[in-house]
Motif scaffolding. Structure first.
Motif, short mmCIF file in Angstrom:
data_model
loop_
_atom_site.label_atom_id
_atom_site.label_comp_id
_atom_site.label_asym_id
_atom_site.label_seq_id
_atom_site.Cartn_x
_atom_site.Cartn_y
_atom_site.Cartn_z
N THR A 132 5.27 1.23 4.94
CA THR A 132 3.85 1.56 4.80
C THR A 132 3.66 3.07 4.75
O THR A 132 2.84 3.58 3.97
CB THR A 132 3.06 0.97 5.98
N ASN A 133 4.41 3.79 5.57
CA ASN A 133 4.31 5.25 5.58
C ASN A 133 4.74 5.84 4.24
O ASN A 133 4.11 6.78 3.72
CB ASN A 133 5.17 5.81 6.71
N GLU A 134 5.80 5.31 3.66
CA GLU A 134 6.26 5.78 2.36
C GLU A 134 5.21 5.51 1.28
O GLU A 134 4.96 6.37 0.41
CB GLU A 134 7.58 5.11 1.99
N TYR A 135 4.61 4.35 1.33
CA TYR A 135 3.59 4.00 0.33
C TYR A 135 2.37 4.92 0.45
O TYR A 135 1.86 5.45 -0.56
CB TYR A 135 3.17 2.54 0.50
N GLN A 136 1.90 5.11 1.68
CA GLN A 136 0.73 5.97 1.89
C GLN A 136 1.04 7.42 1.51
O GLN A 136 0.19 8.12 0.95
CB GLN A 136 0.30 5.90 3.36
N SER A 137 2.25 7.87 1.80
CA SER A 137 2.63 9.24 1.44
C SER A 137 2.67 9.41 -0.08
O SER A 137 2.17 10.41 -0.62
CB SER A 137 4.00 9.57 2.04
N THR A 138 3.24 8.45 -0.77
CA THR A 138 3.29 8.51 -2.24
C THR A 138 1.89 8.50 -2.83
O THR A 138 1.58 9.26 -3.76
CB THR A 138 4.10 7.33 -2.78
N ARG A 139 1.04 7.67 -2.28
CA ARG A 139 -0.33 7.58 -2.79
C ARG A 139 -1.09 8.89 -2.59
O ARG A 139 -1.78 9.37 -3.51
CB ARG A 139 -1.04 6.44 -2.07
N LEU A 140 -0.96 9.49 -1.42
CA LEU A 140 -1.66 10.74 -1.12
C LEU A 140 -1.13 11.88 -1.98
O LEU A 140 -1.91 12.64 -2.58
CB LEU A 140 -1.50 11.07 0.36
N CYS A 141 0.18 12.03 -2.04
CA CYS A 141 0.77 13.14 -2.80
C CYS A 141 0.50 12.99 -4.29
O CYS A 141 0.31 14.00 -4.99
CB CYS A 141 2.27 13.23 -2.53
N GLU A 142 0.48 11.78 -4.78
CA GLU A 142 0.18 11.56 -6.20
C GLU A 142 -1.26 11.97 -6.52
O GLU A 142 -1.53 12.58 -7.57
CB GLU A 142 0.40 10.09 -6.55
N ALA A 143 -2.18 11.66 -5.61
CA ALA A 143 -3.58 12.06 -5.82
C ALA A 143 -3.72 13.58 -5.81
O ALA A 143 -4.43 14.16 -6.64
CB ALA A 143 -4.46 11.44 -4.73
N LEU A 144 -3.03 14.26 -4.90
CA LEU A 144 -3.08 15.72 -4.85
C LEU A 144 -2.43 16.34 -6.08
O LEU A 144 -2.92 17.34 -6.62
CB LEU A 144 -2.39 16.22 -3.58
#
Length: 332
Positions: A132-144
């Motif tokens: 879950t942490n990896e997914y949330q991190s990917t989602r946040l960094c992709e948006a930035l």
């Protein structure tokens, strides 16, 4: 004597024992042996609770409560977060759950099995948290990353080209990414965003000098018109002509505009342009059109108001019509 004592013992045993009754039926010797064999088989298969199995039943409830405690602690984490921080949170929650189990469990040997089982189940929960942490991190960094990419595209098409504003936007985008992008995906996206920012800056520099050259040529011609016909100030007109002649003749003499970009005079012009166009106080790329409109209205108002006040001139030129004369002099 022996026979007498043996008879007394038989009577005593017969008076003490009672026949085994199963389902309302008295068992004889063979049936009793068969019944014992069935009980032993059930004990060996674990169908009849033993002392160990009862301990496991009690510890199972404790295990579930401790696992729930661990899951609740991990569920309160704000993901995404750095991997080391997540690992530290896992260790703290695990120690708390194991401590609660040690305080409540029954037995020793069977409790160790339950503790090992609790540890394995906590590892499974932790694996899900990591995913879950990896997914949330990917989602946040992709948006930035997408936000920075859009920002770079906007800076590529500035109305007034300015390197200072582009560098300020690039730095702001980079700082925002460094502060907000967290988690295991940060390292990967750091490489991507640095590569993207480098390409954007190279592309901007490639077109910057040419766009600035075109702007200065247009600006010099506009200032010639303003100095000649609007404000009628010869120094402004002369300065504009000098700038226009320098830009045009230099490129004709040295065959290309690229050679101009290495001239110290050009560097001075660029420095002056950057100082005027973009500063912490005023951003002409944003306010150039409103300021130009207000200045034009102000000049028009001053000229019209001044002429009306003195009453010596008309707003528009007028012509006198005379019947007999071919020459029609223009009126004031």
């Amino acid at each position: 004597m022996y026979v007498k004592k043996r008879g007394q013992l038989k009577e005593l045993v017969a008076s003490i024992i009672r026949p085994k009754i199963v389902q309302g039926k008295y068992l004889n010797g063979k049936e009793f042996v068969s019944f014992l064999e069935q009980i032993l088989d059930a004990l060996n298969k674990g169908e009849i609770p033993s002392t160990g199995s009862l301990v496991e039943v009690f510890n199972k409830g404790i295990l579930e409560r401790c696992l729930k405690l661990y899951s609740e602690r991990m569920g309160k984490l704000r993901l995404p977060m750095p991997e080391q921080s997540l690992q530290d949170a896992h260790e703290r929650s695990r120690e708390e759950a194991m401590k609660a189990f040690e305080e409540q469990h029954f037995g020793r040997h069977h409790a160790k099995k339950s503790a090992d089982q609790l540890d394995e189940e906590m590892k499974e929960v932790f694996k899900n948290v990591i995913m879950t942490n990896e997914y949330q991190s990917t989602r946040l960094c992709e948006a930035l990353y997408t936000k920075c990419e859009d920002r770079m595209d906007q800076l590529q098409v500035l109305r007034l080209p300015t390197m200072a504003k582009f560098d300020a936007g690039l730095q702001q985008c980079n700082q925002s990414f460094e502060q907000e992008c967290v988690g295991p995906s940060k390292a990967n996206y750091e490489q991507r965003i640095m590569k993207m920012l480098g390409k954007s800056r190279s592309l901007f520099i490639k077109e910057y000098n040419q766009r600035l050259f075109n702007w200065l040529v247009a600006f010099s011609l506009v200032m010639v018109v303003i100095g000649r016909f609007i404000i009628k100030f010869i120094l402004v007109e002369m300065a504009a002509w000098i700038l226009f002649i320098f830009l045009e003749t230099y490129t004709r003499m040295f065959w290309s505009a690229e050679s101009l970009y290495y001239n110290p005079v050009w560097h001075f012009i660029v420095s002056a342009w950057e100082t005027i166009v973009y500063s912490p106080i005023l951003d002409l790329d944003r306010w150039a059109i409103p300021i130009a409109c207000m200045a034009a209205l102000g000049i028009l108002y001053c000229r019209c108001y001044g002429r009306r006040k003195h009453g010596s001139q008309w707003l528009l030129p007028l012509y006198n019509h005379q019947k007999g004369g071919s020459n029609r002099p223009r009126s004031d």
